[in-house]
Design a protein around this motif. Structure first.
Motif, PDB file in Angstrom:
ATOM      1  N   SER A  65     -45.465   5.101  27.740  1.00 16.50           N
ATOM      2  CA  SER A  65     -45.807   6.058  28.794  1.00 16.50           C
ATOM      3  C   SER A  65     -45.292   5.619  30.151  1.00 16.50           C
ATOM      4  O   SER A  65     -44.829   4.489  30.339  1.00 16.50           O
ATOM      5  CB  SER A  65     -47.322   6.300  28.821  1.00 16.50           C
ATOM      6  OG  SER A  65     -48.015   5.085  28.835  1.00 16.50           O
TER       7      SER A  65
ATOM      8  N   ASP B 224     -46.280  10.977  28.725  1.00 18.41           N
ATOM      9  CA  ASP B 224     -45.989  10.420  27.406  1.00 18.41           C
ATOM     10  C   ASP B 224     -44.475  10.543  27.217  1.00 18.41           C
ATOM     11  O   ASP B 224     -43.943  11.656  27.168  1.00 18.41           O
ATOM     12  CB  ASP B 224     -46.754  11.194  26.329  1.00 18.41           C
ATOM     13  CG  ASP B 224     -46.539  10.615  24.942  1.00 18.41           C
ATOM     14  OD1 ASP B 224     -47.534  10.276  24.286  1.00 18.41           O
ATOM     15  OD2 ASP B 224     -45.363  10.506  24.507  1.00 18.41           O
TER      16      ASP B 224
ATOM     17  N   GLN C  10     -42.411  10.051  24.775  1.00 16.62           N
ATOM     18  CA  GLN C  10     -41.936  10.714  23.573  1.00 16.62           C
ATOM     19  C   GLN C  10     -42.094  12.232  23.651  1.00 16.62           C
ATOM     20  O   GLN C  10     -41.145  12.991  23.466  1.00 16.62           O
ATOM     21  CB  GLN C  10     -42.713  10.187  22.363  1.00 16.62           C
ATOM     22  CG  GLN C  10     -42.085  10.539  21.029  1.00 16.62           C
ATOM     23  CD  GLN C  10     -40.955   9.584  20.678  1.00 16.62           C
ATOM     24  OE1 GLN C  10     -41.144   8.369  20.716  1.00 16.62           O
ATOM     25  NE2 GLN C  10     -39.796  10.108  20.372  1.00 16.62           N
ATOM     26  N   SER C  11     -43.332  12.685  23.974  1.00 17.57           N
ATOM     27  CA  SER C  11     -43.626  14.126  23.922  1.00 17.57           C
ATOM     28  C   SER C  11     -43.340  14.836  25.240  1.00 17.57           C
ATOM     29  O   SER C  11     -43.348  16.067  25.292  1.00 17.57           O
ATOM     30  CB  SER C  11     -45.092  14.338  23.554  1.00 17.57           C
ATOM     31  OG  SER C  11     -45.919  13.943  24.628  1.00 17.57           O
ATOM     32  N   ARG C  12     -43.141  14.063  26.326  1.00 18.49           N
ATOM     33  CA  ARG C  12     -42.911  14.620  27.671  1.00 18.49           C
ATOM     34  C   ARG C  12     -44.144  15.325  28.229  1.00 18.49           C
ATOM     35  O   ARG C  12     -44.046  16.075  29.205  1.00 18.49           O
ATOM     36  CB  ARG C  12     -41.711  15.585  27.685  1.00 18.49           C
ATOM     37  CG  ARG C  12     -40.406  14.911  27.301  1.00 18.49           C
ATOM     38  CD  ARG C  12     -39.659  14.506  28.533  1.00 18.49           C
ATOM     39  NE  ARG C  12     -38.645  13.507  28.248  1.00 18.49           N
ATOM     40  CZ  ARG C  12     -37.687  13.181  29.098  1.00 18.49           C
ATOM     41  NH1 ARG C  12     -37.600  13.767  30.265  1.00 18.49           N
ATOM     42  NH2 ARG C  12     -36.824  12.253  28.793  1.00 18.49           N
ATOM     43  N   GLN C  13     -45.296  15.123  27.595  1.00 18.54           N
ATOM     44  CA  GLN C  13     -46.539  15.709  28.099  1.00 18.54           C
ATOM     45  C   GLN C  13     -47.011  14.902  29.309  1.00 18.54           C
ATOM     46  O   GLN C  13     -46.978  13.674  29.295  1.00 18.54           O
ATOM     47  CB  GLN C  13     -47.631  15.659  27.026  1.00 18.54           C
ATOM     48  CG  GLN C  13     -47.377  16.577  25.843  1.00 18.54           C
ATOM     49  CD  GLN C  13     -47.671  18.028  26.180  1.00 18.54           C
ATOM     50  OE1 GLN C  13     -48.604  18.323  26.894  1.00 18.54           O
ATOM     51  NE2 GLN C  13     -46.855  18.939  25.668  1.00 18.54           N
TER      52      GLN C  13
END
Lengths: 429, 172
Positions: A342, A359, A361-364
Motif C-alpha cells: 500500500s 492499495d 494492487q487494486s488501486r482502491q
C-alpha cells in the motif's frame, strides 16, 4: 533471593529512575488510545516472579503494549503470580476467558544485568508456544518488556510486533527545536539534536543507526546525516539553493533528495556519504517528497506537472514517469508501505488534510478521517500495520498512530509544546 | 559564546547485541541488547549577530520583505521600486551578496511548501537579475512554512507568512 542482590537491585532501579528524570521528565509523550480492533485476542499476563516491584513493572509494560495495540483484550489475573516453570491450570484459565497466557520471572544475570524469562501458552490447545530469555542493562527494563510483547504479538497474530521500535519526531517549544528519539510507546525520549532553527524531514537509515534530516541552522535548508550513538553529523547536501526531503534507499547506500540548484525543485540521488549526484526528474515545475518503494525499484514523489500536486512514480534508475493519484486536487506526501502492498499519502478534501491509503494492487483508495483535518507527514510502522502522522489537537501539534484499517487509533502528545514530523524507525536487527 | 557545538554525552552505555542458545537456558533463546541506550545529544550553537553598514539598516534598503497573494508566486508591481533600489545597491557594490528566503503559510505538506517558497524566492531573484544583479551575488532558498513571521492560524497571519525576505552578507 539474597539480600545482596535485592540491595543492588533496588539501588539500580533508583539510579534508573533518576536517569529517566534527568533526561526529560516533563516532556515524555503521553499515550491515549481511542478505538480497538474488532476481534481482540483474550490474553492473561500473570504477575511475574522475582523482585516484586521490578517484575510488576515488567509485566505492566507487556500488558500495556498488548492493550495499546488494539489487538488484545487483557484478562484480569487477580494477582496470580506465575513463573515460566509454574504448571499451568489450563481449565482454570479457560474458564477465566483466556485464549493465551504468559508467565515469567525477572532475575539478575552473572554480569549484574536484568534477565527476563517468560513462556507463552495456548490455553485452548493446552500447549506451550515457546519462550525466551532477554537480558538488558538495568535502566532498559522496559526494553525487555517490549521484546516479550513483540514475541507474544508475533506468535498470536502472525505479524511481528513493533513494541521494540523507536519513533523520531521534532519537538518544538517556543523558538526551540529538538529532534527526539523515543520508544514506540512514547517513553524514554532522548534528544539527538537541539537547535534554535527548524529541523524537518527526519528519515531513519535502514539499520536504525543514523537519521537524515533537513536543518535550517545556516539560514537555508541543508541535508545532514546524523549518527545517533556518537552524535557525529555529516553534511550530505549543501548545494546552492534549497536541499530537502531526504529518503533512504532500502540498502542504505543512497539518498533520494530534492535540490533547486538547477532552478525549480527537482529530484536527485546521492551517495549516503555524499557524492555521486545523479539527477532523476526533469520537469518545469515542482518535483519533491521522493520515497523509495520497499524493493528499491521505484521512487514515488509529489509533482505539480499536471497542474495540481499529485503523486507519481518513476523507476529509481530513471525512466518513464507514471501518475499514481487521480482523485482530488491535492495529493501529497507519498509513503510506500514496507510490505510493498500500500501507499499512504495526504489528500485535501473540502479544505481538510486527511490520511489516505491506496492499495497498490487494486488501486482502491481509503480515506481515514481524523477530527482535526490537519493530518501531515505519515510514516509506516515497520510491520506495515500502523501509520504514525502529525495532526492537531487543542491547537497543538500531536502525533496520531492509526491502524491501516482505521479501527485502532492512539494519540501521543506532550504536556506543552508541539510534536511534528514523526518517522517510525526500522525493526531492531 | 562557544564557537563549536557542545556535545553532551548523556548516556555512555553502548548498545550490545548478541544472541546465544544453549542447554543452560532450557532451549529458550537468549537475547542480549540495550536498545535506545546510545543517543548522544548535540546542541547547535546560536547564530552570531550581523554587523551591517548603516545604508542597509535604515531607509529604503532596510525594507527587505516582498509579500505574495494566496497561491501567487509572481512579484507584485508595488515592489518594483523596492527591488530596483536593492538592485542598484548590489550593482554598485558587487562585493555584497544576498540570500533570498521564500516562505509560505502553514497549510499543507512541509516539503511541498518548501518547494512553493522556493518559487517565491526564485521570482524575486529573477527580478533582481533582470535589473543587473549578477547570478553569483544571489542565492534563492526556501524556508517553506517553518519560519512564520505571524504565528496565528487565520488569513491575517497567513498573509504575513506568504513572503520572501532579503538577507545581506553578514546576515547569513
Amino acid at each position: 533471593m539474597t539480600s545482596t542482590f535485592l540491595d543492588r537491585f533496588i539501588r539500580n532501579l533508583f539510579a534508573a529512575a533518576l536517569l529517566g528524570t534527568a533526561v526529560s521528565a516533563h516532556a515524555q509523550l503521553a499515550i491515549e488510545i481511542t478505538g480497538a480492533g474488532a476481534n481482540r485476542i483474550p490474553i492473561a499476563i500473570a504477575d511475574f516472579g522475582g523482585d516484586v516491584g521490578a517484575s510488576q513493572a515488567l509485566a505492566s509494560v507487556v500488558r500495556t503494549d498488548l492493550e495499546r495495540s488494539g489487538l488484545f483484550r487483557l484478562i484480569n489475573v487477580n494477582g496470580v503470580a506465575m513463573t515460566e516453570t509454574t504448571p499451568v491450570d489450563y481449565a482454570g484459565w479457560k474458564s477465566a476467558g483466556a485464549d493465551a497466557l504468559a508467565a515469567g520471572s525477572l532475575g539478575s544475570s552473572a554480569e549484574g544485568r536484568l534477565e527476563a524469562r517468560f513462556r507463552l501458552y495456548d490455553i485452548n490447545r493446552q500447549g506451550n508456544l515457546g519462550g525466551a530469555i532477554y537480558t538488558t542493562a538495568v535502566p532498559q527494563l522496559r526494553a525487555a518488556g517490549h521484546r516479550i510483547a513483540d514475541y507474544i504479538h508475533e506468535k498470536l497474530t502472525g505479524e511481528p510486533g513493533v513494541f521494540s521500535t523507536r519513533i523520531a519526531y521534532v519537538y518544538k517549544t517556543g523558538k526551540r527545536y529538538e529532534l527526539r528519539i523515543a520508544d514506540s510507546d512514547g517513553q524514554n525520549a532522548q534528544t539527538a539534536l537541539a537547535s534554535s532553527e527548524p529541523i524537518i524531514s527526519p528519515a531513519w537509515s535502514p539499520d536504525g543507526a543514523r537519521i537524515a534530516y533537513v536543518s535550517f541552522e545556516n539560514k537555508k535548508p541543508i541535508i545532514f546525516v546524523h549518527s545517533l550513538a556518537t552524535g557525529s553529523r555529516q553534511v550530505v547536501a549543501n548545494f546552492k539553493g534549497s536541499n530537502s526531503a531526504p529518503a533512504w534507499s532500502p540498502d542504505g547506500s543512497r539518498l533520494a533528495i530534492v535540490l533547486t540548484k538547477d532552478g525549480s525543485s527537482q529530484i536527485y540521488t546521492i551517495a549516503a556519504s555524499g557524492g555521486g549526484l545523479t539527477r532523476l526528474t526533469t520537469s518545469a515545475g515542482i518535483d519533491t517528497e521522493p520515497q523509495f518503494s520497499a524493493d528499491g525499484g521505484m521512487i514515488y514523489f509529489t509533482s505539480d506537472r499536471g497542474g495540481s500536486p499529485q503523486i507519481y512514480r518513476v523507476p529509481a534508475r530513471g525512466g518513464t514517469v507514471e501518475r499514481v493519484t487521480f482523485e482530488g486536487a491535492y495529493n501529497v506526501s507519498p509513503r510506500p508501505s514496507p510490505d510493498g502492498k500500500s501507499l499512504a499519502f495526504i489528500t485535501r478534501r473540502d479544505g481538510r488534510f486527511q490520511l489516505a491509503v491506496l492499495d497498490i494492487q487494486s488501486r482502491q483508495v481509503q480515506v481515514l478521517p481524523d477530527s482535526s483535518g490537519r493530518d501531515e507527514s505519515p510514516s509506516f510502522a515497520p510491520n506495515s500495520r500502523m501509520i504514525v502522522l502529525a495532526t492537531e489537537a487543542g491547537g497543538r501539534g500531536v502525533l496520531s498512530a492509526v491502524s491501516i484499517d482505521g479501527r485502532i487509533r492512539q494519540r501521543l502528545s506532550v504536556p506543552a509544546g508541539d510534536i511534528r514530523e514523526p518517522a517510525w524507525g526500522p525493526f531492531l536487527k | 559564546m562557544k564557537n563549536f557545538a557542545v556535545v553532551l554525552t548523556l548516556l555512555l552505555a553502548i548498545a550490545a547485541c548478541s544472541t546465544t542458545s544453549g542447554p543452560e537456558t532450557g532451549g529458550a533463546p537468549v537475547e542480549t541488547r540495550d536498545p535506545n541506550a546510545g543517543v548522544t545529544r548535540v546542541d547547535v550553537p546560536p547564530p552570531n549577530g550581523a554587523n551591517l553598514p548603516a545604508i542597509l539598516t535604515s531607509g529604503v534598503l532596510a525594507q527587505r520583505s516582498i509579500y505574495f497573494a494566496l497561491d501567487r508566486y509572481d512579484v507584485a508591481e508595488e515592489y518594483r521600486g523596492l527591488l530596483t533600489a536593492h538592485a542598484k545597491f548590489l550593482v554598485e557594490n558587487r562585493q555584497f551578496k544576498i540570500l533570498i528566503q521564500g516562505n509560505t503559510d502553514e497549510r499543507g505538506s512541509h516539503e511541498y511548501n518548501l518547494s512553493l517558497g522556493q518559487k517565491r524566492a526564485e521570482a524575486v531573484k529573477q527580478t533582481l537579475t533582470l535589473l543587473g544583479v549578477r547570478d553569483d551575488q544571489i542565492e534563492a532558498v526556501s524556508l517553506g512554512e517553518e519560519k512564520p513571521r505571524a504565528e496565528g492560524h487565520d488569513e491575517s497571519a497567513w498573509a504575513q507568512n506568504r513572503r520572501a525576505d532579503i538577507l545581506y552578507s553578514g546576515e547569513f
